[in-house]
Every structure is written in C-alpha cells, then in structure tokens.
Design a protein around this motif. Structure first.
Motif, mmCIF file in Angstrom:
data_model
loop_
_atom_site.group_PDB
_atom_site.id
_atom_site.type_symbol
_atom_site.label_atom_id
_atom_site.label_comp_id
_atom_site.label_asym_id
_atom_site.label_seq_id
_atom_site.Cartn_x
_atom_site.Cartn_y
_atom_site.Cartn_z
ATOM 1 N N GLU A 1 2.602 -6.836 -5.875
ATOM 2 C CA GLU A 1 3.460 -5.496 -5.676
ATOM 3 C C GLU A 1 2.862 -4.254 -5.937
ATOM 4 O O GLU A 1 3.019 -3.184 -5.306
ATOM 5 C CB GLU A 1 4.704 -5.829 -6.723
ATOM 6 C CG GLU A 1 5.718 -6.945 -6.144
ATOM 7 C CD GLU A 1 7.015 -6.747 -6.694
ATOM 8 O OE1 GLU A 1 7.476 -5.767 -7.193
ATOM 9 O OE2 GLU A 1 7.702 -7.800 -6.590
ATOM 10 N N ASP A 2 2.082 -4.288 -6.958
ATOM 11 C CA ASP A 2 1.301 -3.109 -7.351
ATOM 12 C C ASP A 2 0.474 -2.495 -6.243
ATOM 13 O O ASP A 2 0.463 -1.254 -5.781
ATOM 14 C CB ASP A 2 0.212 -3.324 -8.530
ATOM 15 C CG ASP A 2 0.995 -3.253 -9.843
ATOM 16 O OD1 ASP A 2 2.193 -3.021 -9.714
ATOM 17 O OD2 ASP A 2 0.359 -3.717 -11.017
ATOM 18 N N HIS A 3 -0.053 -3.413 -5.607
ATOM 19 C CA HIS A 3 -0.866 -2.911 -4.330
ATOM 20 C C HIS A 3 -0.067 -2.186 -3.209
ATOM 21 O O HIS A 3 -0.383 -1.356 -2.361
ATOM 22 C CB HIS A 3 -1.758 -4.179 -3.493
ATOM 23 C CG HIS A 3 -2.609 -4.872 -4.330
ATOM 24 N ND1 HIS A 3 -3.052 -5.997 -4.130
ATOM 25 C CD2 HIS A 3 -3.237 -4.657 -5.656
ATOM 26 C CE1 HIS A 3 -4.155 -6.691 -4.992
ATOM 27 N NE2 HIS A 3 -4.129 -5.547 -5.642
ATOM 28 N N ILE A 4 1.196 -2.824 -3.029
ATOM 29 C CA ILE A 4 2.185 -2.253 -2.092
ATOM 30 C C ILE A 4 2.717 -0.975 -2.687
ATOM 31 O O ILE A 4 2.702 0.038 -1.631
ATOM 32 C CB ILE A 4 3.379 -3.291 -1.849
ATOM 33 C CG1 ILE A 4 2.859 -4.871 -1.474
ATOM 34 C CG2 ILE A 4 4.353 -2.614 -0.820
ATOM 35 C CD1 ILE A 4 1.737 -4.506 -0.193
ATOM 36 N N ARG A 5 2.946 -0.958 -3.917
ATOM 37 C CA ARG A 5 3.382 0.717 -4.351
ATOM 38 C C ARG A 5 2.415 1.616 -4.033
ATOM 39 O O ARG A 5 2.508 2.519 -3.709
ATOM 40 C CB ARG A 5 4.002 0.377 -5.964
ATOM 41 C CG ARG A 5 5.177 -0.004 -6.235
ATOM 42 C CD ARG A 5 5.600 0.179 -7.719
ATOM 43 N NE ARG A 5 4.902 -0.733 -8.434
ATOM 44 C CZ ARG A 5 5.607 -2.077 -8.765
ATOM 45 N NH1 ARG A 5 6.630 -2.303 -8.099
ATOM 46 N NH2 ARG A 5 4.874 -2.932 -9.659
ATOM 47 N N ALA A 6 1.052 0.983 -4.632
ATOM 48 C CA ALA A 6 0.097 2.092 -4.287
ATOM 49 C C ALA A 6 -0.172 2.387 -2.740
ATOM 50 O O ALA A 6 -0.511 3.613 -2.575
ATOM 51 C CB ALA A 6 -1.102 1.367 -4.851
ATOM 52 N N ALA A 7 0.038 1.482 -1.860
ATOM 53 C CA ALA A 7 -0.119 1.861 -0.378
ATOM 54 C C ALA A 7 0.877 2.827 -0.010
ATOM 55 O O ALA A 7 0.487 3.691 0.698
ATOM 56 C CB ALA A 7 -0.140 0.471 0.430
ATOM 57 N N VAL A 8 2.061 2.432 -0.417
ATOM 58 C CA VAL A 8 3.265 3.482 0.015
ATOM 59 C C VAL A 8 2.955 4.691 -0.528
ATOM 60 O O VAL A 8 3.396 5.849 -0.022
ATOM 61 C CB VAL A 8 4.543 2.766 -0.358
ATOM 62 C CG1 VAL A 8 5.857 3.592 -0.357
ATOM 63 C CG2 VAL A 8 4.877 1.424 0.406
ATOM 64 N N ALA A 9 2.575 4.998 -1.746
ATOM 65 C CA ALA A 9 2.411 5.984 -2.568
ATOM 66 C C ALA A 9 1.275 6.903 -1.798
ATOM 67 O O ALA A 9 1.422 8.153 -1.565
ATOM 68 C CB ALA A 9 2.362 6.067 -4.067
#
Ligand SMILES: Cc1ncc(COP(=O)(O)O)c(C=O)c1O
Length: 387
Positions: free
Chosen positions: A368-376
C-alpha cells in the motif's frame, strides 16, 4: 533520495521470491549439467528438475500429458512455434487488436510469406473482445484463433472460455497468449477449450528471463519449424516427432527451468487467488487515487472486473515519456511508457498520436505504501504547469 519502487511488473516481475534466487543458485551449482544426455547421477538430477517442472506446469494449466508441455525461451518463442507450425498457405486466422507484437508480427509475416489471411477483431469501449465478433469472422478456411488472454496495456482479461467453446464447436484451433495471465488468473485447458497455451516464465510465474514454452493439447499437432539436437535417437535424420522433443531444440535453459520450478512452488504455496486478490486490492487503490487527480486520463474500465493489475494513464497535455522520466528521476519509481509493443491498442485508444501512455504494473511484492507514493508522485507531476 526516495526508496526505489518497482511498478513495472507488466514487463517482468521484480523482485522474484527469495526462494527463486536461492534455488537457482543452489541447483545450478550442484547439477548444472546437460539434462537428458547421459546416465550419470548429476545428469539424471538435472533431467528430473526438467520433468518435475513439466509436470507442475501441466497441472497448473490443467493439462493431462506432461510431455505435451514443451519448453522454449519465452512466449514470443512459443507463439512463433505455434503460429508458424499451424498456419499454412490459404489458411485464415482470426485475432484481435488487443494483441502484443509477439502475435501481430508473426501474423503479419505469415500474411506476407505464406498468404495467410488475417482478421483482427477490435475490443469494445470497456476493453473486451466480444466472442460473437470473433465467431462472425469464421470462414471455411479459418484454421485458428489466437487471443491475448490479459492485456498488457489496459489489463482486461478476455472471455476465453466463450471464445474457446465457439472455436471447438467449429473445429477451429484456439491458441492463447498467456504472457500476462499465467500466474495471475486460472487457466484451464479443458474448461476453457484451449488447444495451445503459450506462456513466459519471467512475468507472473515469477521465474527468470529466458524460459517459457507452450502446452499443446492431445490431438493437435504443431508442424516443426526448427530441427536439431534432442539428446536421444541421434542417428535419426529428421527431428523427432514425439512430444516434448518435437518442439524442443538443443540444450534447454536449465537454470531457468529450476527458477520457474521455484516460482511455481511459491505461487502454489501462496495460492493464485491470494496473489491476485492482493494485487487487485492495490490496483483498486491506485485507480481510486489516480481518479482524484484532475489531469489524469485513465485507460481502464471502472469496476475492474475481469482485470489484472496493469493500469495505463496519461496526464492531459503531457507526453507519457516525460511523466515516466519524472517518476524515475524525481520519485525513484519505475514504470513503463510508450506503446508497450501493442500498437493497435494505442491506435484504438487514440494514444498512438501522443506516443502511448504510462503503465503501472503491480506485482506480489508491492505494498500500500508503494501505491500511496505512486499516487502522490503523479499528483505532484500533474501539478506542474501545462506547457
Ligand atoms: C501480452 C504479451 N504477450 C507477449 C509478450 C512477450 O513476452 P516475452 O517477451 O517474454 O516473450 C508480452 C511481454 O510483454 C506480453 O505482455
């Protein structure tokens, strides 16, 4: 510098499970000899891993005869063997505009060199090919249908069972390109009415690069388009007709097979549906996050049913390649931009005019952290003023 985030799993899965690296290293050090060529112990051990992996893959695809599982280098290799070995002068083939060049180019070459007629059926607004549209193309000389099971651009999983049933009813061969689907969604040779499954080992099967192959259903025979050493019956002039020798040539990729074996074991231990569920949960979060960003244009259907964890998008007014460079240089995030070897998908989406799209491919080790970072990161890039 931000920590490196790999979201290019559509190109190849990375990292592999630790077990894949360690088993390859251990096995190749211990028994890295030419399998099936001699009778000494190490040679038998090398041969055993080949046969074990053959059986594992046969079960994985719900096939019945392990010898019908032939190893090659990747799905491009397997698709070439299948298409050149099944299509001849005067034959008609039906495929789709959702194909990768590993299907399109052999078909174009066959059209040029063997006068094979080719019809390509478009996908609909949601990214699916209608089985009825494929059936409408059937003619008396239709020899085969070849379909990309899961799109490497828009992520849709095609209704292969319905297509397969229609082909079987008409005695037409059905070949699938399982490059993106194998290891993500179930593939059942019997229930899906498949004649040939072409797969690659380095994507969701979690093996290394350079190993792949095809399973050929009993009753279907692929003409040989290569010939060479098999390790057995060396005095015979022509290449062996029986499987798996029929479609295997020269020394196999033993360390690749060992890695694929370990990848399959890992998938079996986790469960295919657990992996798919994890990847799709992240995909849904990614899509939901991207949708909130004003300049984002997404190329996937809304509800993500019958979908794999591949998402393509663009930022209005920006080149995909520039977005990819910013993701890489400013955010340390790996993605893939461009036409993704599937030019007709981009043509149909209209993205060919802007040099393709940005693709995120989510794998089993993304979080989930990867996804949050990608969206940001995409939000920050989208906030840069339009040129
Ligand atoms: C749908 C599809 N087909 C075929 C291929 C070719 O796979 P390989 O390069 O392993 O032969 C790919 C790889 O990107 C793919 O996504």
């Amino acid at each position: 510098m931000n920590p490196f985030i790999f979201l290019d799993n559509g190109a190849t899965s990375y990292p592999k499970p630790e077990e894949v690296y360690s088993f390859m290293d251990k096995f190749y050090r211990k028994a890295g000899v030419n399998p099936g060529r001699s009778g000494y112990d190490l040679c038998l051990e090398a041969g055993e891993i080949v046969e074990k992996t053959r059986k594992q893959l046969t079960l994985f695809f719900n096939g019945t005869v392990p010898d019908r599982l032939c190893f090659g280098y990747n799905s491009t290799d397997a698709l070439n063997l299948a298409l050149w070995g099944l299509l001849g002068e005067g034959d008609h083939a039906v495929s789709t505009t959702i194909e990768h060049n590993s299907v399109l180019r052999p078909l174009y070459h066959l059209a040029r060199d063997r006068k094979v007629e080719v019809d390509l059926v478009p996908f609909d607004g949601r990214g699916f090919v209608d089985p009825e549209d494929i059936e409408k193309k059937f003619k008396p000389n239709t020899r085969l249908v070849v379909v990309n099971h899961a799109s490497n651009v828009i992520g849709t999983v095609q209704p292969i069972r319905d297509i397969g049933r229609r082909c079987r009813n008409r005695g037409i061969l059905f070949v699938i390109d399982a490059s993106q689907s194998a290891g993500k969604v179930p593939i059942d040779l019997a229930a899906d009415f498949l004649d040939v499954v072409c797969f690659t080992g380095h994507k969701s099967l979690l093996g290394p690069m350079g190993i792949g192959g095809l399973y050929v259903r009993e009753g279907v025979d692929i003409r040989q388009t290569r010939a060479g050493g098999t390790g057995v019956r060396s005095a015979q002039k022509l290449h062996l007709e029986e499987y798996p020798y029929r479609l295997e040539y020269g020394t196999p990729n033993l360390s690749g097979i060992a890695g694929l074996h370990a990848g399959l074991e890992w998938i079996e231990a986790q469960g295919l549906s657990t992996i798919h569920h994890h990847e799709m949960a992240l995909t849904k979060k990614l899509v939901a996050g991207l949708k909130e960003i004003p300049r984002v244009i997404l190329y996937c259907q809304d509800d993500l049913t019958n979908h794999i964890s591949v998402v393509c998008f663009n930022l209005e007014g920006m080149e995909a390649a520039d977005v990819g460079t910013m993701l890489d240089v400013d955010h340390n995030i790996a993605c893939r931009t461009g036409l993704h070897c599937a030019p007709l998908v981009h043509e149909q989406l209209g993205t060919d005019r802007i040099h393709g799209a940005v693709r995120f491919g989510i794998g089993p080790f993304n979080t989930e952290d990867h996804i949050r970072a990608a969206v940001a990161a995409v939000r920050e890039i989208a906030a840069t003023p339009k040129r």
